[in-house]
Motif scaffolding. Structure first.
Motif, PDB file in Angstrom:
ATOM      1  N   THR A  65       4.256   0.378 -12.191  1.00 56.61           N
ATOM      2  CA  THR A  65       4.264  -1.245 -12.238  1.00 56.61           C
ATOM      3  C   THR A  65       5.760  -1.627 -11.328  1.00 56.61           C
ATOM      4  O   THR A  65       5.542  -2.527 -10.732  1.00 56.61           O
ATOM      5  CB  THR A  65       4.542  -1.720 -13.883  1.00 56.61           C
ATOM      6  N   VAL A  66       6.704  -0.740 -11.445  1.00 56.25           N
ATOM      7  CA  VAL A  66       7.941  -1.215 -10.596  1.00 56.25           C
ATOM      8  C   VAL A  66       7.279  -1.023  -9.120  1.00 56.25           C
ATOM      9  O   VAL A  66       7.774  -1.953  -8.364  1.00 56.25           O
ATOM     10  CB  VAL A  66       9.091  -0.387 -11.119  1.00 56.25           C
ATOM     11  N   ALA A  67       6.718   0.054  -8.720  1.00 58.12           N
ATOM     12  CA  ALA A  67       6.441   0.160  -7.505  1.00 58.12           C
ATOM     13  C   ALA A  67       5.362  -0.845  -6.848  1.00 58.12           C
ATOM     14  O   ALA A  67       5.653  -1.445  -5.793  1.00 58.12           O
ATOM     15  CB  ALA A  67       5.556   1.471  -7.367  1.00 58.12           C
ATOM     16  N   LEU A  68       4.574  -1.284  -7.754  1.00 56.11           N
ATOM     17  CA  LEU A  68       3.820  -2.563  -7.336  1.00 56.11           C
ATOM     18  C   LEU A  68       4.446  -3.786  -7.214  1.00 56.11           C
ATOM     19  O   LEU A  68       4.344  -4.818  -6.477  1.00 56.11           O
ATOM     20  CB  LEU A  68       2.680  -2.787  -8.519  1.00 56.11           C
ATOM     21  N   ALA A  69       5.653  -4.078  -8.330  1.00 56.94           N
ATOM     22  CA  ALA A  69       6.309  -5.213  -7.889  1.00 56.94           C
ATOM     23  C   ALA A  69       7.270  -5.060  -6.470  1.00 56.94           C
ATOM     24  O   ALA A  69       7.385  -6.075  -5.854  1.00 56.94           O
ATOM     25  CB  ALA A  69       7.574  -5.228  -8.990  1.00 56.94           C
ATOM     26  N   GLN A  70       7.370  -3.918  -6.232  1.00 58.71           N
ATOM     27  CA  GLN A  70       8.078  -3.663  -4.824  1.00 58.71           C
ATOM     28  C   GLN A  70       7.100  -4.239  -3.610  1.00 58.71           C
ATOM     29  O   GLN A  70       7.633  -5.018  -2.493  1.00 58.71           O
ATOM     30  CB  GLN A  70       8.560  -2.471  -4.532  1.00 58.71           C
ATOM     31  N   LEU A  71       5.881  -3.701  -3.855  1.00 54.40           N
ATOM     32  CA  LEU A  71       4.861  -4.207  -2.797  1.00 54.40           C
ATOM     33  C   LEU A  71       4.551  -5.543  -2.823  1.00 54.40           C
ATOM     34  O   LEU A  71       4.482  -6.027  -1.695  1.00 54.40           O
ATOM     35  CB  LEU A  71       3.551  -3.292  -3.352  1.00 54.40           C
ATOM     36  N   ARG A  72       4.606  -6.169  -4.081  1.00 56.03           N
ATOM     37  CA  ARG A  72       4.520  -7.726  -4.151  1.00 56.03           C
ATOM     38  C   ARG A  72       5.504  -8.540  -3.582  1.00 56.03           C
ATOM     39  O   ARG A  72       5.424  -9.480  -2.594  1.00 56.03           O
ATOM     40  CB  ARG A  72       4.443  -8.155  -5.683  1.00 56.03           C
ATOM     41  N   GLU A  73       6.841  -7.898  -3.608  1.00 55.26           N
ATOM     42  CA  GLU A  73       8.039  -8.497  -2.953  1.00 55.26           C
ATOM     43  C   GLU A  73       8.088  -8.185  -1.411  1.00 55.26           C
ATOM     44  O   GLU A  73       8.433  -9.378  -0.716  1.00 55.26           O
ATOM     45  CB  GLU A  73       9.551  -7.937  -3.396  1.00 55.26           C
ATOM     46  N   ALA A  74       7.269  -6.927  -0.825  1.00 59.86           N
ATOM     47  CA  ALA A  74       7.150  -7.145   0.475  1.00 59.86           C
ATOM     48  C   ALA A  74       5.922  -7.860   1.061  1.00 59.86           C
ATOM     49  O   ALA A  74       5.884  -7.924   2.278  1.00 59.86           O
ATOM     50  CB  ALA A  74       6.934  -5.524   0.705  1.00 59.86           C
ATOM     51  N   GLY A  75       5.286  -8.452   0.206  1.00 56.48           N
ATOM     52  CA  GLY A  75       4.033  -9.601   0.831  1.00 56.48           C
ATOM     53  C   GLY A  75       3.122  -8.989   1.046  1.00 56.48           C
ATOM     54  O   GLY A  75       2.270  -9.497   1.675  1.00 56.48           O
ATOM     55  N   MET A  76       2.758  -7.744   0.565  1.00 58.79           N
ATOM     56  CA  MET A  76       1.548  -6.790   0.802  1.00 58.79           C
ATOM     57  C   MET A  76       0.581  -7.213  -0.260  1.00 58.79           C
ATOM     58  O   MET A  76       0.983  -6.856  -1.479  1.00 58.79           O
ATOM     59  CB  MET A  76       1.897  -5.640   1.351  1.00 58.79           C
ATOM     60  N   PRO A  77      -0.550  -7.521   0.027  1.00 58.90           N
ATOM     61  CA  PRO A  77      -1.756  -7.510  -1.115  1.00 58.90           C
ATOM     62  C   PRO A  77      -1.940  -6.362  -1.706  1.00 58.90           C
ATOM     63  O   PRO A  77      -1.968  -5.075  -1.338  1.00 58.90           O
ATOM     64  CB  PRO A  77      -3.026  -8.096  -0.350  1.00 58.90           C
ATOM     65  N   TYR A  78      -2.504  -6.336  -3.183  1.00 58.79           N
ATOM     66  CA  TYR A  78      -2.779  -5.199  -3.954  1.00 58.79           C
ATOM     67  C   TYR A  78      -4.139  -5.621  -4.600  1.00 58.79           C
ATOM     68  O   TYR A  78      -4.388  -6.512  -5.377  1.00 58.79           O
ATOM     69  CB  TYR A  78      -1.812  -4.961  -5.304  1.00 58.79           C
TER      70      TYR A  78
END
Length: 284
Positions: free
Chosen positions: A181-194
């Motif tokens: 979940t923390v890693a996905l939050a970092q992905l979202r902060e980087a502006g990349m879609p999941y």
């Protein structure tokens, strides 16, 4: 007893001739016997009842990536059997058996390629490997895939298929829920879609964490998606639940997922979503 029955019972039938496993496939839903070649050409979907069979990472990658061209990302090294767990078999022996059967290191494989001409990192959970259970190795593979997506500024697509957390790793397996979940939050902060594609089955701690955190939630037809099993829920709340309430179509109708997409249309749908959600610089 009729004369026909007496004659039939008196015929010394020979044992059924064994047919090669590579020739026929029996549908797990309708029971139809289908030529394996026809079944594979139909993307491992029954041509009679449209049942979507479970498939592994290699078949999934070949369906998705442009020209079937992709490269695997290294599988992170993790400590194995940290609890020295043993039930009816030792955990290390279960791992050896799963690796021999699937030829994979663990239950999640990640690859880099292009879909619709755009670069993407794709993770695929393999139910054939110990029920796709979420352990330390699965958590590490997801985090590594997310980091690769952040560094390359690419979308991250995850295909889930799991019976839940890996009991042989105890609390360490449950720790993968907040970790991913923390890693996905970092992905979202980087502006990349999941983007998440829920396949049959997606249950337990996987459903309670990264499987339900996508910017877009897709599912294959008929996929079983839930946390606890229907019988357990019914016994807990003492109520009868609707038939198929944990299937993809029911969840779509009640707003839990965004789309149910047939496997034949999935690559095109993902290409459209990636083109819409990913910035132009993510193009390969």
């Amino acid at each position: 007893m009729s004369w026909l029955t007496r004659v039939r019972n008196g015929i010394p039938f020979l044992p059924k001739r064994q047919i090669g496993d590579t020739l026929w496939h029996k549908c797990g839903k309708c029971g139809s016997m289908v030529f394996t070649k026809e079944w594979e050409d139909n993307l491992f979907v029954c041509p009679r009842c449209d049942h979507h069979d479970r498939i592994g990472p290699k078949a999934r990658f070949e369906m998705l990536f442009d020209s079937e061209h992709y490269r695997f990302l290294p599988t992170p090294e993790v400590r194995e059997d940290p609890l020295r767990f043993k039930d009816s078999k030792r955990y290390v022996d279960r791992l050896k058996a799963a690796r021999a059967a699937t030829e994979e290191r663990d239950a999640l494989i990640t690859a880099h390629g292009t879909i619709g001409g755009r670069g993407v990192i794709v993770g695929v959970q393999d139910f054939a490997f110990m029920g796709g259970s979420m352990g330390i190795a699965v958590g590490a593979a997801i985090v590594a895939g997310i980091k690769a997506a952040i560094e390359a500024k690419l979308p991250y697509v995850l295909f889930t298929a799991a019976g839940g957390a890996r009991m042989q790793e105890g609390i360490l397996s449950l720790m993968q829920m907040p970790r991913t979940t923390v890693a996905l939050a970092q992905l979202r902060e980087a502006g990349m879609p999941y983007i998440v594609v829920l396949t049959d089955p997606t249950t337990g701690g996987v459903t309670a964490s990264y499987a339900m955190l996508g910017d877009v939630q897709l599912a294959e037809p008929g996929a079983l998606i839930g946390f606890a099993g229907q019988r357990v829920i019914e016994q807990t709340i003492r109520e009868k639940l609707p038939e198929g309430f944990q299937r993809a179509e029911y969840l779509l109708a009640h707003g839990m997922i965004d789309m149910v997409v047939h496997r034949a249309e999935l690559t095109a749908r993902l290409a459209t979503l990636i083109a819409y959600l990913a910035p132009e610089k993510a193009a390969a």
